[in-house]
Design a protein around this motif. Structure first.
Motif, PDB file in Angstrom:
ATOM      1  N   ASP A 150      64.251  74.294   9.541  1.00 18.46           N
ATOM      2  CA  ASP A 150      63.063  74.543  10.115  1.00 18.46           C
ATOM      3  C   ASP A 150      62.202  73.609   9.376  1.00 18.46           C
ATOM      4  N   MET A 158      61.260  81.887   1.644  1.00 18.69           N
ATOM      5  CA  MET A 158      62.172  81.283   0.906  1.00 18.69           C
ATOM      6  C   MET A 158      61.641  79.868   0.200  1.00 18.69           C
ATOM      7  N   ILE A 159      60.729  79.201   0.781  1.00 15.73           N
ATOM      8  CA  ILE A 159      60.026  78.389   0.158  1.00 15.73           C
ATOM      9  C   ILE A 159      59.435  78.828  -1.363  1.00 15.73           C
ATOM     10  N   CYS A 164      54.765  70.346   0.495  1.00 16.20           N
ATOM     11  CA  CYS A 164      55.230  71.662   0.020  1.00 16.20           C
ATOM     12  C   CYS A 164      55.827  72.571   0.937  1.00 16.20           C
ATOM     13  N   ARG A 165      55.304  72.211   2.335  1.00 19.95           N
ATOM     14  CA  ARG A 165      56.149  72.742   3.359  1.00 19.95           C
ATOM     15  C   ARG A 165      55.569  74.273   3.650  1.00 19.95           C
ATOM     16  N   THR A 223      53.733  75.567   6.855  1.00 18.60           N
ATOM     17  CA  THR A 223      54.779  75.501   8.098  1.00 18.60           C
ATOM     18  C   THR A 223      54.538  76.586   9.206  1.00 18.60           C
ATOM     19  N   GLU A 228      64.958  71.454  -3.327  1.00 17.15           N
ATOM     20  CA  GLU A 228      65.479  72.866  -4.036  1.00 17.15           C
ATOM     21  C   GLU A 228      66.649  73.500  -3.086  1.00 17.15           C
ATOM     22  N   ARG A 232      59.543  84.037   7.023  1.00 17.83           N
ATOM     23  CA  ARG A 232      60.985  84.006   6.472  1.00 17.83           C
ATOM     24  C   ARG A 232      60.913  82.833   5.620  1.00 17.83           C
ATOM     25  N   ASP A 233      60.677  81.858   6.553  1.00 15.92           N
ATOM     26  CA  ASP A 233      60.786  80.416   5.911  1.00 15.92           C
ATOM     27  C   ASP A 233      59.690  80.153   4.659  1.00 15.92           C
ATOM     28  N   VAL A 248      66.593  77.652   6.991  1.00 18.23           N
ATOM     29  CA  VAL A 248      65.136  77.459   6.528  1.00 18.23           C
ATOM     30  C   VAL A 248      65.047  75.819   6.410  1.00 18.23           C
ATOM     31  N   MET A 276      59.103  73.914  14.541  1.00 22.25           N
ATOM     32  CA  MET A 276      58.535  74.254  13.464  1.00 22.25           C
ATOM     33  C   MET A 276      57.869  73.152  12.697  1.00 22.25           C
ATOM     34  N   VAL A 277      56.524  73.157  12.347  1.00 22.49           N
ATOM     35  CA  VAL A 277      55.968  72.107  11.977  1.00 22.49           C
ATOM     36  C   VAL A 277      54.987  72.294  10.879  1.00 22.49           C
ATOM     37  N   THR A 278      54.438  71.308  10.128  1.00 24.06           N
ATOM     38  CA  THR A 278      53.593  71.715   8.963  1.00 24.06           C
ATOM     39  C   THR A 278      52.197  71.502   9.525  1.00 24.06           C
ATOM     40  N   TRP A 337      62.073  79.042  -3.719  1.00 25.01           N
ATOM     41  CA  TRP A 337      62.423  77.956  -4.243  1.00 25.01           C
ATOM     42  C   TRP A 337      61.543  77.272  -5.028  1.00 25.01           C
ATOM     43  N   PHE A 338      60.214  77.566  -4.838  1.00 25.92           N
ATOM     44  CA  PHE A 338      59.126  76.978  -5.833  1.00 25.92           C
ATOM     45  C   PHE A 338      59.458  77.820  -7.254  1.00 25.92           C
ATOM     46  N   ARG A 359      59.714  84.350  11.927  1.00 27.86           N
ATOM     47  CA  ARG A 359      60.225  83.255  11.516  1.00 27.86           C
ATOM     48  C   ARG A 359      59.642  82.450  10.490  1.00 27.86           C
ATOM     49  N   VAL A 371      59.855  70.283  -0.933  1.00 27.06           N
ATOM     50  CA  VAL A 371      60.394  71.302  -1.589  1.00 27.06           C
ATOM     51  C   VAL A 371      61.827  71.914  -0.908  1.00 27.06           C
ATOM     52  N   TYR A 383      55.448  62.885  13.013  1.00 26.12           N
ATOM     53  CA  TYR A 383      54.495  63.295  14.126  1.00 26.12           C
ATOM     54  C   TYR A 383      53.886  62.248  14.650  1.00 26.12           C
TER      55      TYR A 383
END
Lengths: 127, 613, 585
Positions: free
Chosen positions: B507, C89-90, C47-48, C51, B473, C85-86, B504, C62-64, C93-94, C82, B469, B307
């Motif tokens: 994104d 899934m994160i 960790c995202r 988002t 993952e 959903r993201d 994902v 899509m940003v953090t 994954w964790f 969205r 992550v 950024y």
């Protein structure tokens, strides 16, 4: 080597240009063995070694042997380009030490292109 | 209206070194001055084969050959021959009547369709002799940039040329340079120029070849860039796995330094600039710009959020301009021959907006299932078909074309339907792939596209830095799914799952390694969904690659019992007596393929696994 | 600083240009989940989970939220389909890595995850990097780092060994969101704490401290070790912390001084036979006292250096006291505190206790009775001075123990008694700088303790008028006696103040202004520091109140400028003539 001024650069250009092509000087033939990593891994160093040994054995003084990077057609390495004064350069492919010796004898010394492993003659196109 | 006369100027590298471009330029100027530009056209052609007599100029339809033409001769030719119709006797050339026993290079498609810009000196100069480079007008662009152009003018020229980053991002180079310079001036901080020679994509070797064949082109480009941006320090980050390239580059830098082309007071001007070589250590992620800069600083090579742009805060928080090797190698020619010449090649229109097209040429490493594998340079916009079939010579062993993978692990696979697409930045991205750094892998019908996706994901899983992550993952879960599919235990949900994981990741990943990691999977699902479905629903690998889904069978028609395969088999899986048809025991066969190699009659086939299990 | 306008979830708001979205959302009360974020650390963005969806111009990105700098005109959605959903899934994954970590499970439940599609892993560390970052960026110790690439990434120390860089500050455990970092009881920790050190750099010195405010201990404060940290300054709401404070010297003009400078604990390191400093379980009296304190490092438990309660303890009396080699005097308090220790050990651990004494000095109210109580509690009293403490075993009962060798004079035998822990009842010493202080104040200092004017009749005053002493600086004594002396000294000082006027001796000396040459010989000679030098007049002046008329200055003055009243030369000669009158005639 001294630091160059712009005038020096021009002078070097003129001098080196003449020797890069065969327009001036004693040489009447130039053999460029292509030594990119692809060529080397295909055996270009052995080809080069055989060539230099033979030239020394024959005592030739008017043949320049030089190297360059990869010529582009990596699947046909080792490659070499042979240029006789007054003629277009010829690209040889799939070379081995015994083949380059044939090229030296038949093309460089006798003037006959070795058709068996000559790809083509001429230069690539610059845009 | 057709031209009454065509003047063909040879643009083979031999004639070019004799300044045939200068001749062509002068001819064009004279033709315009004499008001003949509607009637007479100057065309730059490939090598005519008369390299020893060059520069060669041919006037058609008159059939007149001129040899050894200099720029001053060009004026004379224009006035005497083109205007007054009187051929210039002293320059006439009679080409030898006998035909050569071998073809001309211009008639071999591999070479004929290429246009060398970046690779103009390949095969022609000794990369370890700086005098060779100078002989072919090396460092003349630097002289021009230092003595005839201001930094702003250099920036303007690069911007006008529409040069876009050749490392994969395709970002307009002129804008990048300008932003960097502005940031440096406004913060009163010295900027840095960096050359990214980390080239991690499997199968890509453009940058290696450029540095091995013509390292000075990169050095000259960087010095010109440093002048435009105002940098005193430069780095080349070269990967550890390129020892020869690194050696040649080091020699080039040493020789340039001795000549005073690097260091203090370059060419006696006030410019100070030097370049340091920094070696990578085997991490693909260090090709990403922020990770590269971290590695340059001696920290762990991990990316950070972009950024905040690296052109403003990069290496040690200084404005940093990072460009790929090929991008830098384009710079001296653009300065020497002008932005207009550069935009005359390529596709689209960059006159208003550099994003509007792709100007210039691109170097590709053409590999895979294609007859002529090697390094090629083509004008942007050339149809993909020409690359694969003309330059590449088509698919060997009589097999059929299936796909082309471009852009390495960040790119995608394009099917037959995409063959007529022009190869440039935007068309490829639209089609679901990307140009990337220039790797181009051709695949035939014996390539399993699911396995290709699995290969790239496995590569990225190894190379992911693991910081965020979704990448760490996400790649692991993608690899699990792809392993399942290629081993025959795929579930119908897996295709949707892979898509979702890919979306994902696009994104949420921190850096471009992650966000583009899904491309191979998503593009193969898009174009080759039937293969995925065959693996999952029918347990069949159509290409016969996935070992879990195939078995080896001896064709009883072809087998003559020569026993050769038995000698090659390490698990004693082949049963049969000499002179009798042999048979493979499926339980013991480990599918290593040794028998196929040994069989002289092509009698062993890979067939889909029968569902005995 | 430019102000920009933006929209979050449809709400229009303003903020400073380039503020991270997370901060702006927090101000509006919009909650965005985070895992690798902490207010005292720079955003890390790995960790995202934070988002969010941002529309910039016509583009959607899509940003953090934790580190994306807001610009003018952007529209942010923190909870769109969205985004959800993201995030889902994160979180899956964790869970595939850390499926049983509470903070992950809680978030997963919020996003409706019941069956994570990638399984549930058993790792505890979520690789958020908070511990690494706090250790490097805030504490400055650099003991933790990330190692390995990709899925094999772990948090560890260099070479996976206990890091010499770790300063045991506990910051990593403090910021860890999963609780997987534990601070281990290092045996060294207990040792370091005992010599009166504070537990944490920021602490209130003791329960009864006035003012009851914390102080920062320079020795253990991280800022003074590494130059970083200063978390306390960051979180103090009233900005009461200033690390640049240094000691400063204040000057007061006073009429009375009470010295209550206390004592120094005897350091038994000079008695190698007792093994103090060599054996971890040999402690001084004050160290054992600290261990017993409920606000001490063990919370009042009696523990050995390796952990665990001792089964047997030896208490050695008269360490450093009644000793020709060290101090000949008796330190008065040690017998009683040694008995107190014996009682506490019995009460807390039930261990076997041995007291090795020469005489039992239980002189005060209830003291003798307490001693007898201990006899009933089956504390073993051995009359004999302990000769040595060693860990060399001569038989199997002595293995792993500290053996006290002593001559038990009541039975006339040399005994070897194996114990787990040895407490040395160390005596009291004067402060190291007592003699210097005495010289500065012109009072006497006998064997290091300040000299009182009269051992029986004036215990709290000194030879110098206006300077009083109280407590152990005058001589070893226990608390009741110290308090009594303190009251006495205070009341004497008070008397001076209340009287308003002082009776002074009539026989004082004075300086003749005209004759005095300003040589200042008398200044240094006066043992009561009663003579000062007047810079303006350039003569010496005698303070009548302080002068006791000893006549030293009068005798020394080379100009005969000083006269001792009532002892003029004239008067003395007259006296002599008077006495010798009969002899003369």
């Amino acid at each position: 080597m001294p630091r160059l001024s712009i005038e020096d650069l021009k002078k070097i250009r003129e001098e080196s240009k003449a020797t890069l092509t065969l327009r001036s000087g004693q040489a009447r033939a130039k053999i460029t063995v292509h030594m990119g990593t692809c060529g080397i891994s295909a055996g270009a160093r052995d080809v080069m070694g055989a060539l230099l040994k033979e030239i020394e054995k024959l005592g030739l003084t008017d043949v320049i042997v030089t190297t360059s990077g990869c010529a582009g057609l990596c699947s046909r390495e080792p490659m070499a380009t042979v240029e006789l004064r007054g003629e277009a350069p010829v690209k040889y492919v799939d070379l081995k030490p015994e083949r380059i010796l044939r090229v030296l004898r038949e093309h460089v010394l006798e003037g006959k292109v070795v058709v068996d492993f000559a790809l083509a003659s001429g230069c690539e196109t610059t845009a | 209206m057709p031209y009454r006369t065509n003047v063909l100027v040879c643009a083979g590298t031999g004639c070019v070194s004799g300044n045939s471009f200068g001749v062509a330029q002068t001819l064009e100027n004279e033709i315009r001055k004499l008001g003949l530009d509607q009637e007479v056209q100057v065309i730059r052609t490939g090598c005519q084969g008369f390299c020893a007599e060059g520069p060669i100029v041919i006037v058609q339809p008159d059939g007149i050959f001129y040899c050894g033409v200099q720029q001053k001769d060009a004026v004379y030719i224009a006035q005497e021959h083109l205007l007054k119709g009187r051929p210039v006797r002293k320059l006439l050339y009679s080409p030898p009547a006998e035909k050569k026993p071998i073809p001309a290079l211009k008639d071999i498609p591999f070479f004929a369709k290429q246009r060398l810009v970046v690779l103009r000196n390949r095969g022609a100069i000794d990369p370890e002799r700086i005098d060779d480079y100078i002989a072919v007008d090396g460092y003349a662009a630097l002289v021009k940039a230092l003595t005839e152009m201001t930094p702003e003018q250099i920036l303007g020229e690069i911007k006008k040329s529409g040069l876009r980053g050749r490392g994969g991002g395709g970002f307009p180079t002129g804008i990048k340079w300008e932003t960097c310079r502005k940031a440096a001036v406004s913060r009163a901080v010295d900027p840095v120029v960096v050359c990214n020679a980390d080239e991690g994509d499997p199968g890509a070797f453009m940058d290696r070849s450029i540095i091995e064949s013509d390292p000075h082109s990169v050095v000259e480009g960087m010095i010109i860039g440093a002048r435009a941006i105002g940098a005193k320090e430069g780095f080349v980050y070269i990967r550890h796995e390129y020892p020869i390239a690194r050696e040649r580059l080091k020699k080039a830098l040493d020789q340039a330094r001795e000549y005073g082309l690097l260091g203090e007071n370059i060419f006696g001007t006030m410019m100070n600039f030097d370049i340091e070589i920094v070696q990578g250590a085997g991490a693909f992620v260090c090709g990403e710009s922020t990770a590269l800069m971290a590695s340059l600083e001696g920290k762990v090579g991990e990316p950070r959020a972009k950024y905040i742009h690296t052109v403003e805060y990069g290496y040690k928080n200084r404005p940093t301009n990072l460009n790929n090797v090929e991008t830098w190698a384009n710079v001296p020619l653009i300065i020497n021959r002008g932005a207009e010449w550069f935009t005359s090649m390529g596709s689209g229109d960059v006159s208003e907006n550099p994003w509007g097209g792709s100007s210039g040429t691109k170097v590709f490493s053409l590999v895979g299932k294609v007859k002529n594998t090697g390094l090629i340079e083509v004008p942007m916009g050339i149809p993909l078909r020409e690359i694969v079939f003309d330059i590449g010579g088509g698919i060997p062993e009589g097999r059929s074309f299936k796909a082309v993978q471009t852009g390495g692990p960040s790119g995608g696979c394009l099917p037959e339907s995409a063959l007529d697409m022009p190869v440039d930045f935007d068309s490829l991205t639209e089609a679901g792939s990307m140009m990337g750094s220039g790797g181009m892998i051709v695949m035939d019908d014996q390539t399993c596209m699911v396995d290709v996706a699995r290969y790239f994901i496995a590569f990225l899983t190894e190379e992911s830095c693991g910081k965020c992550v979704p990448c760490r993952e996400g790649l692991r879960s993608s690899l699990d799914a792809l392993n399942r599919i290629t081993q025959g235990t795929g579930k119908p949900d897996d295709i949707g799952l892979l898509r979702e994981i890919g979306e994902v990741m696009q994104d949420c990943c921190l850096c471009a390694l992650g966000t583009s990691a899904a491309n191979p999977v998503l593009s193969t699902i898009q174009y080759f969904k039937d293969e995925y479905e065959a693996h999952i629903n029918k347990g069949v690998c159509p290409a016969g690659v996935c070992t879990a889904l195939i078995e080896y069978q001896i064709d009883p028609e072809k087998c003559d019992g020569c026993h050769a395969c038995v000698h090659g088999c390490s698990t004693n899986a082949i049963i049969g007596n000499v002179k009798q048809v042999h048979f493979i025991d499926k339980e013991k066969c480990i599918k290593c393929g040794a028998c196929v190699e040994a069989c002289k009659r092509n009698g062993i086939l890979k067939v889909p696994r029968s569902h005995a299990a | 600083m430019k102000t920009i306008k933006l929209k979050i979830n449809g709400i229009e708001t303003e903020a400073e240009d380039r503020t991270p979205i997370l901060a702006i959302a927090e101000k509006l009360g919009i909650r965005i989940p985070t895992l690798c974020h902490h207010p005292i650390l720079e955003p890390y963005g790995v960790c995202r989970i934070c988002t969010v969806e941002v529309r910039v111009g016509r583009r959607i990105r899509m940003v953090t939220a934790c580190n994306y700098p807001a610009t003018n005109g952007i529209e942010v959605l923190t909870d769109s389909e969205r985004v959800r959903r993201d995030r889902r899934m994160i979180l899956e994954w964790f869970m595939s890595r850390c499926g049983h970590v509470p903070v992950i499970e809680k978030l997963a439940a919020e996003y409706g995850i019941t069956e994570p599609r990638f399984g549930r892993g058993d790792e505890e560390c979520i690789l958020c990097g908070l511990c690494v970052r706090v250790c490097s960026d805030v504490v400055g110790a650099h003991a933790l780092g990330f190692f390995n690439r990709g899925t094999t990434r772990v948090v560890s120390t260099a070479y996976d060994e206990t890091s010499p860089k770790c300063i045991s500050c506990g910051a990593c455990a403090y910021v860890c969101p999963t609780g997987c970092i534990k601070i281990e009881d290092d045996e060294m920790l207990i040792r370091k704490e005992l010599p009166l050190g504070p537990l944490t750099p920021v602490h209130i010195p003791f329960m009864q401290a006035i003012p009851h405010k914390p102080v920062i201990d320079r020795e253990s404060c991280i800022h003074f070790k590494t130059g970083d940290c200063k978390i306390c300054e960051k979180v103090c709401e009233v900005k009461a912390i200033d690390h640049t404070q240094t000691d400063h010297v204040d000057e007061f003009d006073v009429g009375a001084v009470i010295l209550a400078t206390g004592f120094k604990d005897f350091d038994p390191s000079c008695m190698p036979e007792y093994g103090y400093g060599k054996y971890k379980n040999v402690l001084t009296g004050i160290e054992f006292e600290r261990m017993n304190s409920a606000s001490g490092p063990t919370g009042g438990r009696i523990l050995m250096a390796g952990g665990g309660e001792p089964k047997s303890v030896a208490i050695v009396h008269c360490v450093g006291s009644r000793d020709e080699r060290h101090h000949k005097y008796c330190s008065r308090v040690c017998c009683m505190y040694a008995l107190k220790f014996a009682h506490l050990i019995k009460e807390k651990t039930g261990a076997e206790v041995y007291n090795f004494y020469i005489d039992m000095r239980c002189f005060g109210k209830g003291y003798e009775e307490f001693y007898h109580r201990l006899l009933e509690e089956e504390v073993r009293f051995v009359r004999g001075r302990a000769a040595s403490v060693s860990d060399f075993p001569l038989n199997h009962t002595e293995v792993g123990k500290l053996v006290v060798r002593v001559e038990d004079t009541l039975i006339g035998q040399v005994r070897r008694i194996p114990v787990d822990m040895v407490v040395l009842a160390t005596g009291l010493e004067p402060q190291a700088d007592a003699k210097d202080l005495a010289r500065t104040l012109h009072i006497s200092c006998g064997d290091g303790f300040f000299a009182e004017r009269h051992p029986k009749l004036a215990p709290v005053s000194t030879a110098t008028e206006g300077i009083f002493i109280a407590g152990v600086c005058q001589g070893p004594k226990d608390i009741p006696d110290t308090v009594a002396q303190a009251s006495a000294a205070a009341s004497q000082a008070q008397t001076l103040i209340c009287m308003g006027e002082i009776e002074i001796e009539a026989a004082t000396a004075f300086v003749n202004d005209e004759i005095c040459s300003g040589c200042r010989i008398c200044n240094t000679l006066c043992s009561l520091s009663a003579i000062r030098y007047d810079e303006e007049k350039k003569i010496s002046v005698i303070n009548d109140v302080l002068c006791k008329g000893c006549g030293t200055c009068a005798a020394a003055c080379p100009s005969a400028a000083i006269t001792a009243r009532h002892f003029t030369d004239q008067q003395i000669f007259s006296e002599i003539e008077g006495v010798l009158y009969d002899v003369r005639t």
